[in-house]
Design a protein around this motif. Sequence first.
Motif, short mmCIF file in Angstrom:
data_model
loop_
_atom_site.label_atom_id
_atom_site.label_comp_id
_atom_site.label_asym_id
_atom_site.label_seq_id
_atom_site.Cartn_x
_atom_site.Cartn_y
_atom_site.Cartn_z
N LYS A 141 1.82 3.75 -3.28
CA LYS A 141 1.48 5.18 -3.16
C LYS A 141 2.70 6.04 -3.48
CE LYS A 141 -0.56 8.51 0.07
NZ LYS A 141 -1.10 8.70 1.45
N SER A 185 -4.28 -6.03 -0.96
CA SER A 185 -3.09 -6.24 -0.13
C SER A 185 -3.47 -6.50 1.32
CB SER A 185 -2.17 -5.01 -0.22
OG SER A 185 -1.70 -4.83 -1.54
N ILE A 196 0.83 -1.20 0.00
CA ILE A 196 0.00 0.00 0.00
C ILE A 196 0.87 1.25 0.00
CG2 ILE A 196 -1.77 1.27 1.28
CD1 ILE A 196 -2.70 -1.43 2.40
N ALA A 245 -5.10 -1.75 -2.97
CA ALA A 245 -4.74 -1.62 -1.56
C ALA A 245 -5.56 -2.57 -0.69
CB ALA A 245 -4.92 -0.18 -1.10
#
Length: 509
Positions: free
Chosen positions: A241, A472, A237, A469
């Motif tokens: 990003k 994950s 995540i 995300a």
Amino acid sequence: MKMGFIDRGRIKLDSMSGSTLASAKPGRNDPCPCGSGRKYKHCCGGAAAVEPAGELAWRRMRRLLDENNVRLENFTMDAYGPPALVEAWDQFTLIAPEGAQLTPDSPQATIFASWFRNFWSPNPFEPTGVRDRALHEVEPVRAYLERRGRRLDAPLREYLESCLEAPLSFHEVREVERGKDFVLQDLITGHEHRVTERQATEHVQAGDIVFGQVVRADGLAMLECCAPFVFPPIERIGIAKACRRLVGRRKRASFPTRDYHLEILEIYLAFADGVMQPRLPVLHNTDGDPLSLRKVVFEIESAQQAFAALRRLDPADDAELARSQRRDESGALVEATLHWVEPSSKPRGAMRNTVLGSITITARRLVVEVNSEARERRVRTLVEEALGSAARHRATEIQSMDRLLEEARSRPAKPRNLEDEKLAESPEVKALLDEHMRRYYDEWVNERIPALGNRTPLQAVRTRAGKEAVESLVLQLERDGQVMKPPLDAAIVTRLRERLGLAPDTSGR
């Protein structure tokens, strides 16, 4: 490939592989890594062994790289000199996060070795100890190819040329075929690669994040400049990003990743430092306040008076509270316990109330235990309003979270309780735990998660980045659930995936 390392001007030669996920080649009399139980020379290492073309190509490439290591190392030291290592190490450590423990003996030195050969070059606009101007802005591998390339075997030359073209990047493991290869997807560009790293396949799972170069030669894709560990799914995540911020508004498929190797290496070192040197996270209570364990001590005039004034804070009935009380022969209250309980601002399942603190009342003292500064302020106001001058604040003892954790680590491990383990494995207890976990994750999809930008999982899956995300998080949940005792029921995760619109897990983990 192997590389010498430096300790501020002193050369120390260490053997290390550019692909640190792979193991060294076994000796002829070692057990064969294929698991047959036979000696390597009589199995996969035998002259008569029949292998697919890809296996033979992989063995040939590993042999060529092993034979070339010393020649490349000697060339680099002769051509560039020891000052080049100092300059490269200074640049490497300059981009590391503050406080990172980077030394020539640290695990990150494996990354530095390949990065030095494949990416670093003397900067002619800064002071450099590399006197040969023809080597300025020229990577060691490029110089090696220009001066020695004609003598190299074609597959080796192709491999080294690929080292100068392949970017550093983060790659998510999408599929794994044990003992053969795995599929990686570049988190920056989205490109996929089927990578041949046979022994490494025993140590990775779908969802892991691998950092390094994917180098192509002789029909193979192999790992170079590879990190000494993989990141677990939960780290995807933050890494993804950071990569999105780097790419910005540009097209990810055509992003010039190699040109940004320093920025990508900086992202890696920051996340690697967090994994290899984990720090205590900032913990919060259910109100969102930073966790701070506190004992608030008051001097009181009467235990009975204090109990009567604060009785309303505890919703328990009188019979239950009576069991926690102690009285003298005359019936006067000597000791009592209350729990400060309020309706939860975020009710979950059957848990509709929140215990904000515990209150212990004795003859002349009242002690309230809370877990935040905000709750201390609230309870002091409550006590002062309820008792007035009959209660005087004397002290607040604040317990260090670091110290409590250190004490917990230093305590000897409790011996296994076989009776408790047997009870936990009973069908009745497992059914109760499964039901609790099912309710928890049924409501989890509507919880605001900081890692998702304070969105709920159901909100996050509406965008591509948010869905990745959430995937994950669910992958990490599955892994953690497998080591729970008893393990998390797979049906709970299946139901969670269905509610979030995630594909079923077919990795076979």
